[in-house]
Design a protein around this motif. Sequence first.
Motif, PDB file in Angstrom:
ATOM      1  N   GLN A 110       1.024  -0.746   0.089  1.00  0.00           N
ATOM      2  CA  GLN A 110      -0.619   0.029   0.226  1.00  0.00           C
ATOM      3  C   GLN A 110       1.094   1.074  -0.010  1.00  0.00           C
ATOM      4  OE1 GLN A 110      -4.148   0.487   0.843  1.00  0.00           O
ATOM      5  NE2 GLN A 110      -3.788  -1.050  -0.844  1.00  0.00           N
ATOM      6  N   ALA A 111       1.642   0.747   0.906  1.00  0.00           N
ATOM      7  CA  ALA A 111       2.755   2.426   0.862  1.00  0.00           C
ATOM      8  C   ALA A 111       3.505   2.912  -0.768  1.00  0.00           C
ATOM      9  CB  ALA A 111       3.436   2.295   1.757  1.00  0.00           C
ATOM     10  N   GLU A 112       3.851   1.851  -1.174  1.00  0.00           N
ATOM     11  CA  GLU A 112       4.366   2.055  -2.832  1.00  0.00           C
ATOM     12  C   GLU A 112       3.279   2.647  -3.557  1.00  0.00           C
ATOM     13  OE1 GLU A 112       6.714  -0.651  -5.430  1.00  0.00           O
ATOM     14  OE2 GLU A 112       5.836  -1.782  -4.088  1.00  0.00           O
ATOM     15  N   LYS A 113       2.426   1.692  -3.707  1.00  0.00           N
ATOM     16  CA  LYS A 113       1.557   2.181  -4.448  1.00  0.00           C
ATOM     17  C   LYS A 113       1.836   3.349  -4.588  1.00  0.00           C
ATOM     18  CE  LYS A 113      -4.164   1.247  -5.045  1.00  0.00           C
ATOM     19  NZ  LYS A 113      -5.126   1.087  -3.878  1.00  0.00           N
ATOM     20  N   CYS A 119      12.053   4.284   2.807  1.00  0.00           N
ATOM     21  CA  CYS A 119      13.573   3.420   3.241  1.00  0.00           C
ATOM     22  C   CYS A 119      13.189   2.344   4.389  1.00  0.00           C
ATOM     23  CB  CYS A 119      13.845   4.604   4.431  1.00  0.00           C
ATOM     24  SG  CYS A 119      13.463   6.304   3.379  1.00  0.00           S
ATOM     25  N   TYR A 120      13.823   1.518   4.523  1.00  0.00           N
ATOM     26  CA  TYR A 120      13.720   0.364   4.710  1.00  0.00           C
ATOM     27  C   TYR A 120      14.860   0.163   6.165  1.00  0.00           C
ATOM     28  CZ  TYR A 120      10.259  -0.513   1.251  1.00  0.00           C
ATOM     29  OH  TYR A 120      10.053  -1.217   0.645  1.00  0.00           O
ATOM     30  N   LEU A 136      18.011  -6.470  -1.321  1.00  0.00           N
ATOM     31  CA  LEU A 136      18.720  -5.893  -2.165  1.00  0.00           C
ATOM     32  C   LEU A 136      17.896  -5.191  -3.429  1.00  0.00           C
ATOM     33  CD1 LEU A 136      22.628  -5.621  -1.914  1.00  0.00           C
ATOM     34  CD2 LEU A 136      20.420  -4.507  -0.258  1.00  0.00           C
ATOM     35  N   ASP A 137      17.320  -6.768  -4.103  1.00  0.00           N
ATOM     36  CA  ASP A 137      15.911  -6.970  -5.283  1.00  0.00           C
ATOM     37  C   ASP A 137      14.875  -5.687  -5.014  1.00  0.00           C
ATOM     38  OD1 ASP A 137      17.512  -8.528  -7.046  1.00  0.00           O
ATOM     39  OD2 ASP A 137      16.720  -9.809  -6.289  1.00  0.00           O
ATOM     40  N   ILE A 138      14.343  -5.588  -4.001  1.00  0.00           N
ATOM     41  CA  ILE A 138      13.118  -4.768  -3.386  1.00  0.00           C
ATOM     42  C   ILE A 138      13.899  -3.453  -4.189  1.00  0.00           C
ATOM     43  CG2 ILE A 138      11.672  -4.105  -2.107  1.00  0.00           C
ATOM     44  CD1 ILE A 138      11.534  -7.014  -1.282  1.00  0.00           C
ATOM     45  N   VAL A 139      14.813  -3.034  -3.387  1.00  0.00           N
ATOM     46  CA  VAL A 139      15.174  -2.001  -3.581  1.00  0.00           C
ATOM     47  C   VAL A 139      15.626  -1.107  -4.239  1.00  0.00           C
ATOM     48  CG1 VAL A 139      16.512  -0.034  -2.550  1.00  0.00           C
ATOM     49  CG2 VAL A 139      16.173  -2.242  -0.710  1.00  0.00           C
ATOM     50  N   ASP A 140      16.159  -1.910  -4.986  1.00  0.00           N
ATOM     51  CA  ASP A 140      16.747  -1.645  -6.538  1.00  0.00           C
ATOM     52  C   ASP A 140      15.797  -1.259  -7.481  1.00  0.00           C
ATOM     53  OD1 ASP A 140      18.641  -0.905  -8.781  1.00  0.00           O
ATOM     54  OD2 ASP A 140      17.790  -3.113  -9.261  1.00  0.00           O
ATOM     55  N   ARG A 141      14.590  -2.270  -7.528  1.00  0.00           N
ATOM     56  CA  ARG A 141      13.938  -1.463  -7.897  1.00  0.00           C
ATOM     57  C   ARG A 141      12.791  -0.692  -7.976  1.00  0.00           C
ATOM     58  NH1 ARG A 141       8.287  -2.956  -6.960  1.00  0.00           N
ATOM     59  NH2 ARG A 141       8.773  -4.622  -5.273  1.00  0.00           N
ATOM     60  N   ARG A 200      25.321   2.321  -3.555  1.00  0.00           N
ATOM     61  CA  ARG A 200      23.715   2.173  -4.693  1.00  0.00           C
ATOM     62  C   ARG A 200      23.888   1.150  -5.913  1.00  0.00           C
ATOM     63  NH1 ARG A 200      21.125   6.632  -4.081  1.00  0.00           N
ATOM     64  NH2 ARG A 200      22.638   8.220  -3.428  1.00  0.00           N
ATOM     65  N   THR A 201      22.963   0.997  -5.920  1.00  0.00           N
ATOM     66  CA  THR A 201      22.205  -1.079  -7.130  1.00  0.00           C
ATOM     67  C   THR A 201      22.453  -0.274  -8.283  1.00  0.00           C
ATOM     68  OG1 THR A 201      20.154  -0.038  -6.676  1.00  0.00           O
ATOM     69  CG2 THR A 201      21.028  -1.477  -4.683  1.00  0.00           C
ATOM     70  N   PRO A 202      22.213  -0.533  -8.624  1.00  0.00           N
ATOM     71  CA  PRO A 202      21.801  -0.737 -10.787  1.00  0.00           C
ATOM     72  C   PRO A 202      21.328   0.633 -10.880  1.00  0.00           C
ATOM     73  CG  PRO A 202      22.445  -2.480 -10.544  1.00  0.00           C
ATOM     74  CD  PRO A 202      22.355  -2.342  -9.066  1.00  0.00           C
TER      75      PRO A 202
END
Length: 321
Positions: A110-113, A119-120, A136-141, A200-202
């Motif tokens: 919901q927060a993302e929507k 931040c986590y 990290l996949d989530i953070v990157d996306r 930094r992620t990609p």
Amino acid sequence: MTKEISFARLSSLTRTWLEAGGQPTVELAAMEPTLWQDSGRSILDVIQLFAGAGYQVNLTTNGSTLTQYAAALAQSPVNKLRISWHSLDRKVYENITRGDYRTFLLGVRQAEKYGLPLCYNRILFHGLTDDIHQHLDIVDRQRSRIKFLELYITEQNKLHFGSYHTRIDEFLKIVESYPGIRREEDFTPGYATRSRYVWRTPNGGRVEFKVAETCKKLPVCASCPYNKDCTEGFGEYFRVLPNGKAAFCYLRNDFDLPLFKGDAPDFPGLARQLEKTAGLEFDTWVKKRSLRLILTTHCNYNCSLPHGEAIFCLGKRFRNL
């Protein structure tokens, strides 16, 4: 019995903190701030109060109430929404928090929507780091942020601390093997006693790690029985507690000092006490500090070590004020 900082005291703080020389930033953190109430007012009123006075407002939550608050928070002037997320494994998460993971995940979605500035925060536990790349996949996306923290030692968890504490080299090996991640320059926030590693992620996500071994401590810490194990220098944070006291040490409540006279903060009086107690010159110290408000003694989670051996959070420190 639950205690809350009153709205009247919060209103007084918005002005007097700035007059005392403090930074116009407020962190609503520890326990569960979204559970705060006072005469029909909610966390949304607190955010609006400080933002209206010119503050940057950051909120840290365990995420359990985001299904209720995400839409309204998206309409509020909150600057950062920090969500404590210690594992992506449902069973591990529920063992740690005693909360419901499905409700938590729904709140995060919901927060993302609603486009909240996510931040986590994640505490590292030895042996339970296999999902860090997924995190990290989530953070990157999302192009969001995550801050990894070493486990704090407390009176409650010290017997089991060695079994769960993650070594820095173990963590670095995991993070730096993430595809495409790049290390940035380390930094130390102006208020902090600890440095932070940054990556930094990609896709532009930000990864931080607070480095406990870089902690710089004041002379007052030298004779403290917790000095060897403490990972936060005296006065790194200025915490205002629900009982009206100011806290300067996360482990010891004998350093908590009275702050209010009635509903009005007495910063000159606090300055005298602080210099007498810790030899700290308030007028210089306060210029680099933000407010950190523990609004309530109530939390609907009871964060423990992953197999239930002991509480690891600071709940016991602040519940019994």
